[in-house]
Design a protein around this motif. Structure first.
Motif, PDB file in Angstrom:
ATOM      1  N   CYS A   1       0.805  -1.228   0.000  1.00 44.40           N
ATOM      2  CA  CYS A   1       0.000   0.000   0.000  1.00 44.40           C
ATOM      3  C   CYS A   1       0.830   1.267   0.000  1.00 44.40           C
ATOM      4  O   CYS A   1       0.445   2.269   0.606  1.00 44.40           O
ATOM      5  N   GLY A   2       1.972   1.222  -0.669  1.00 44.15           N
ATOM      6  CA  GLY A   2       2.739   2.452  -0.847  1.00 44.15           C
ATOM      7  C   GLY A   2       2.030   3.349  -1.853  1.00 44.15           C
ATOM      8  O   GLY A   2       0.845   3.179  -2.137  1.00 44.15           O
ATOM      9  N   THR A   3       2.743   4.270  -2.423  1.00 44.98           N
ATOM     10  CA  THR A   3       2.154   5.221  -3.365  1.00 44.98           C
ATOM     11  C   THR A   3       1.496   4.513  -4.545  1.00 44.98           C
ATOM     12  O   THR A   3       0.358   4.830  -4.922  1.00 44.98           O
ATOM     13  N   ILE A   4       2.175   3.541  -5.125  1.00 46.46           N
ATOM     14  CA  ILE A   4       1.636   2.862  -6.308  1.00 46.46           C
ATOM     15  C   ILE A   4       0.433   1.999  -5.939  1.00 46.46           C
ATOM     16  O   ILE A   4      -0.623   2.080  -6.575  1.00 46.46           O
ATOM     17  N   GLY A   5       0.562   1.174  -4.907  1.00 51.22           N
ATOM     18  CA  GLY A   5      -0.547   0.312  -4.508  1.00 51.22           C
ATOM     19  C   GLY A   5      -1.774   1.101  -4.098  1.00 51.22           C
ATOM     20  O   GLY A   5      -2.904   0.764  -4.472  1.00 51.22           O
ATOM     21  N   ALA A   6      -1.579   2.171  -3.334  1.00 49.34           N
ATOM     22  CA  ALA A   6      -2.703   3.002  -2.900  1.00 49.34           C
ATOM     23  C   ALA A   6      -3.373   3.686  -4.096  1.00 49.34           C
ATOM     24  O   ALA A   6      -4.598   3.823  -4.133  1.00 49.34           O
ATOM     25  N   SER A   7      -2.576   4.099  -5.066  1.00 55.66           N
ATOM     26  CA  SER A   7      -3.149   4.721  -6.269  1.00 55.66           C
ATOM     27  C   SER A   7      -3.988   3.722  -7.052  1.00 55.66           C
ATOM     28  O   SER A   7      -5.091   4.050  -7.518  1.00 55.66           O
ATOM     29  N   TRP A   8      -3.482   2.487  -7.201  1.00 60.19           N
ATOM     30  CA  TRP A   8      -4.280   1.443  -7.849  1.00 60.19           C
ATOM     31  C   TRP A   8      -5.572   1.214  -7.071  1.00 60.19           C
ATOM     32  O   TRP A   8      -6.641   1.058  -7.662  1.00 60.19           O
ATOM     33  N   ALA A   9      -5.480   1.174  -5.754  1.00 60.53           N
ATOM     34  CA  ALA A   9      -6.664   0.924  -4.927  1.00 60.53           C
ATOM     35  C   ALA A   9      -7.731   1.982  -5.166  1.00 60.53           C
ATOM     36  O   ALA A   9      -8.916   1.663  -5.354  1.00 60.53           O
ATOM     37  N   GLY A  10      -7.330   3.242  -5.159  1.00 56.26           N
ATOM     38  CA  GLY A  10      -8.283   4.318  -5.416  1.00 56.26           C
ATOM     39  C   GLY A  10      -8.905   4.214  -6.801  1.00 56.26           C
ATOM     40  O   GLY A  10     -10.119   4.385  -6.970  1.00 56.26           O
ATOM     41  N   PHE A  11      -8.081   3.905  -7.785  1.00 52.38           N
ATOM     42  CA  PHE A  11      -8.574   3.764  -9.155  1.00 52.38           C
ATOM     43  C   PHE A  11      -9.602   2.641  -9.268  1.00 52.38           C
ATOM     44  O   PHE A  11     -10.685   2.821  -9.814  1.00 52.38           O
TER      45      PHE A  11
ATOM     46  N   PHE B   1      -3.671  -4.685   1.821  1.00 47.24           N
ATOM     47  CA  PHE B   1      -2.822  -5.326   2.832  1.00 47.24           C
ATOM     48  C   PHE B   1      -1.395  -4.848   2.657  1.00 47.24           C
ATOM     49  O   PHE B   1      -0.916  -4.658   1.541  1.00 47.24           O
ATOM     50  N   ASP B   2      -0.716  -4.666   3.793  1.00 44.71           N
ATOM     51  CA  ASP B   2       0.702  -4.321   3.784  1.00 44.71           C
ATOM     52  C   ASP B   2       1.368  -5.002   4.970  1.00 44.71           C
ATOM     53  O   ASP B   2       0.681  -5.565   5.828  1.00 44.71           O
ATOM     54  N   SER B   3       2.678  -4.930   5.029  1.00 49.08           N
ATOM     55  CA  SER B   3       3.444  -5.686   6.024  1.00 49.08           C
ATOM     56  C   SER B   3       3.313  -5.151   7.443  1.00 49.08           C
ATOM     57  O   SER B   3       3.605  -5.857   8.394  1.00 49.08           O
ATOM     58  N   SER B   4       2.903  -3.917   7.612  1.00 55.19           N
ATOM     59  CA  SER B   4       2.727  -3.365   8.960  1.00 55.19           C
ATOM     60  C   SER B   4       1.400  -2.620   9.045  1.00 55.19           C
ATOM     61  O   SER B   4       0.891  -2.116   8.038  1.00 55.19           O
ATOM     62  N   ALA B   5       0.871  -2.569  10.254  1.00 47.53           N
ATOM     63  CA  ALA B   5      -0.393  -1.864  10.475  1.00 47.53           C
ATOM     64  C   ALA B   5      -0.255  -0.385  10.107  1.00 47.53           C
ATOM     65  O   ALA B   5      -1.169   0.208   9.530  1.00 47.53           O
ATOM     66  N   GLN B   6       0.884   0.196  10.417  1.00 42.95           N
ATOM     67  CA  GLN B   6       1.118   1.611  10.114  1.00 42.95           C
ATOM     68  C   GLN B   6       1.101   1.849   8.601  1.00 42.95           C
ATOM     69  O   GLN B   6       0.469   2.787   8.123  1.00 42.95           O
ATOM     70  N   ALA B   7       1.807   1.010   7.858  1.00 40.79           N
ATOM     71  CA  ALA B   7       1.832   1.146   6.399  1.00 40.79           C
ATOM     72  C   ALA B   7       0.445   0.923   5.810  1.00 40.79           C
ATOM     73  O   ALA B   7       0.043   1.596   4.857  1.00 40.79           O
ATOM     74  N   LEU B   8      -0.296  -0.005   6.380  1.00 39.25           N
ATOM     75  CA  LEU B   8      -1.641  -0.309   5.905  1.00 39.25           C
ATOM     76  C   LEU B   8      -2.587   0.873   6.116  1.00 39.25           C
ATOM     77  O   LEU B   8      -3.330   1.258   5.211  1.00 39.25           O
ATOM     78  N   GLU B   9      -2.550   1.465   7.303  1.00 39.50           N
ATOM     79  CA  GLU B   9      -3.396   2.636   7.586  1.00 39.50           C
ATOM     80  C   GLU B   9      -3.017   3.809   6.676  1.00 39.50           C
ATOM     81  O   GLU B   9      -3.884   4.501   6.141  1.00 39.50           O
ATOM     82  N   ALA B  10      -1.716   4.026   6.503  1.00 38.70           N
ATOM     83  CA  ALA B  10      -1.258   5.109   5.621  1.00 38.70           C
ATOM     84  C   ALA B  10      -1.695   4.848   4.182  1.00 38.70           C
ATOM     85  O   ALA B  10      -2.110   5.769   3.472  1.00 38.70           O
ATOM     86  N   GLY B  11      -1.631   3.592   3.754  1.00 41.74           N
ATOM     87  CA  GLY B  11      -2.060   3.241   2.406  1.00 41.74           C
ATOM     88  C   GLY B  11      -3.539   3.473   2.202  1.00 41.74           C
ATOM     89  O   GLY B  11      -3.971   3.943   1.141  1.00 41.74           O
ATOM     90  N   HIS B  12      -4.337   3.147   3.200  1.00 38.26           N
ATOM     91  CA  HIS B  12      -5.785   3.394   3.117  1.00 38.26           C
ATOM     92  C   HIS B  12      -6.057   4.890   2.971  1.00 38.26           C
ATOM     93  O   HIS B  12      -6.873   5.297   2.141  1.00 38.26           O
ATOM     94  N   ARG B  13      -5.357   5.703   3.751  1.00 35.62           N
ATOM     95  CA  ARG B  13      -5.517   7.164   3.636  1.00 35.62           C
ATOM     96  C   ARG B  13      -5.119   7.641   2.232  1.00 35.62           C
ATOM     97  O   ARG B  13      -5.802   8.467   1.627  1.00 35.62           O
ATOM     98  N   ARG B  14      -3.993   7.115   1.708  1.00 36.45           N
ATOM     99  CA  ARG B  14      -3.551   7.518   0.367  1.00 36.45           C
ATOM    100  C   ARG B  14      -4.549   7.095  -0.707  1.00 36.45           C
ATOM    101  O   ARG B  14      -4.774   7.823  -1.679  1.00 36.45           O
ATOM    102  N   ALA B  15      -5.161   5.929  -0.549  1.00 36.70           N
ATOM    103  CA  ALA B  15      -6.163   5.477  -1.519  1.00 36.70           C
ATOM    104  C   ALA B  15      -7.355   6.428  -1.515  1.00 36.70           C
ATOM    105  O   ALA B  15      -7.881   6.778  -2.583  1.00 36.70           O
TER     106      ALA B  15
END
Length: 122
Positions: free
Chosen positions: A13-23, A34-48
């Motif tokens: 859920c980095g920049t690329i994964g979150a962008s795909w998710a939003g799209f 899903f991401d390897s850490s809860a923090q990365a996952l929450e941040a990815g959800h926000r980015r999406a």
């Protein structure tokens, strides 16, 4: 032609994964993240969710549709929950061979045999 998948799994859920998710969510698909850490996952959800705002700004998504799309963005607690029943899997993890190998082994173990698998690279 087989039907298009209705559920997308985003692995990473980095920049690329979150962008795909939003799209994908903007296009009406149910998206699990899903991401390897809860923090990365929450941040990815926000980015999406922020990616949906960008689509609105550029006239590619209506605000009312974006609200529905946000409800289709769901956090998966583990890889098995992410992949269960997903018809399309978007792998977007770090560009490290060991990480990608491990993720693809996990996908092979838990994904449906007819799931489509895509991999992002930078």
């Amino acid at each position: 032609m087989p039907p298009l998948p209705s559920t997308v799994a985003i692995f990473g859920c980095g920049t690329i994964g979150a962008s795909w998710a939003g799209f994908f969510a903007a296009k009406g698909l149910h998206v699990r993240l899903f991401d390897s850490s809860a923090q990365a996952l929450e941040a990815g959800h926000r980015r999406a969710c922020q990616a949906l705002d960008v689509l609105i700004e550029h006239g590619l998504c209506k605000a009312s549709d974006a609200e529905d799309a946000r409800r289709r963005l769901v956090i998966a607690q583990d890889a098995q929950a992410l992949l269960d029943g997903a018809g399309f899997i978007q792998e977007s993890v770090l560009e490290r061979y060991e990480i990608k190998r491990e993720v693809h082994e996990t996908i092979e173990r838990h994904a449906a045999p007819d799931a489509l698998i895509a991999s992002s690279t930078s």
